[in-house]
Design a protein around this motif. Structure first.
Motif, short mmCIF file in Angstrom:
data_model
loop_
_atom_site.label_atom_id
_atom_site.label_comp_id
_atom_site.label_asym_id
_atom_site.label_seq_id
_atom_site.Cartn_x
_atom_site.Cartn_y
_atom_site.Cartn_z
N GLN A 39 0.79 -1.01 0.04
CA GLN A 39 -0.11 -0.12 -0.02
C GLN A 39 0.91 1.16 -0.14
OE1 GLN A 39 -3.20 0.14 -0.11
NE2 GLN A 39 -3.41 -1.93 -0.23
N TYR A 40 0.58 2.19 -0.66
CA TYR A 40 1.09 3.57 -0.78
C TYR A 40 0.40 4.34 0.67
CZ TYR A 40 3.08 7.88 -2.61
OH TYR A 40 3.92 8.88 -2.94
N ASP A 41 1.19 4.47 1.28
CA ASP A 41 0.34 5.40 2.71
C ASP A 41 1.14 6.71 2.87
OD1 ASP A 41 2.95 4.82 3.50
OD2 ASP A 41 2.16 3.34 5.21
N LYS A 42 0.87 7.31 3.86
CA LYS A 42 1.19 8.67 4.30
C LYS A 42 2.79 8.44 4.33
CE LYS A 42 -3.06 10.20 6.47
NZ LYS A 42 -3.70 10.78 7.46
N ASP A 44 4.91 6.89 2.66
CA ASP A 44 5.43 6.95 1.38
C ASP A 44 5.27 8.65 0.83
OD1 ASP A 44 6.22 4.39 1.56
OD2 ASP A 44 4.19 3.79 1.04
#
Length: 121
Positions: A39-42, A44
């Protein structure tokens, strides 16, 4: 089939991606994406912003260095091979003291060419 290299069980991860030597290219790396299923999160996003600012700063620094190097090279060139205008600057400044009569007595360039052609005939 016979003679085909089968991926080692250790080289296949839980997602089924093949990270064996047969799926590796020296130029582009592994055939698949290492992070395809993450997942691309905060965190990242923050890391991307930080790296983008670092890259921007480095680009500015390289630009300043490139401009300074270019300026030094141009100054060195001007010392070794000055512009023609700079070479005649002192003579040009002396032209301000030439009187109108002296200007009028200077022959036109075409006059000299015409006289020379008549002499050659």
């Amino acid at each position: 089939g016979f003679g085909e290299a089968k991926p080692n069980a250790d080289a296949i991860n839980a997602d089924g991606a093949d990270f064996s030597e047969t799926n590796y290219d020296a130029f582009s790396g592994f055939g698949g994406s290492l992070f395809a299923n993450t997942q691309y999160d905060k965190d990242d996003e923050e890391a991307d912003r930080i790296w983008e600012s670092v890259e921007k700063r480095m680009d500015e620094k390289r630009k300043r260095q490139r401009e300074a190097k270019s300026k030094r090279a141009e100054e060195k060139l001007r010392k070794t091979r000055p512009k023609i205008a700079d070479q005649f600057a002192d003579l040009k400044s002396e032209l301000s003291s030439v009187r109108q009569e002296e200007w009028d007595s200077i022959p036109e360039a075409s006059t000299g060419v015409r006289n020379r052609r008549q002499v050659e005939k």
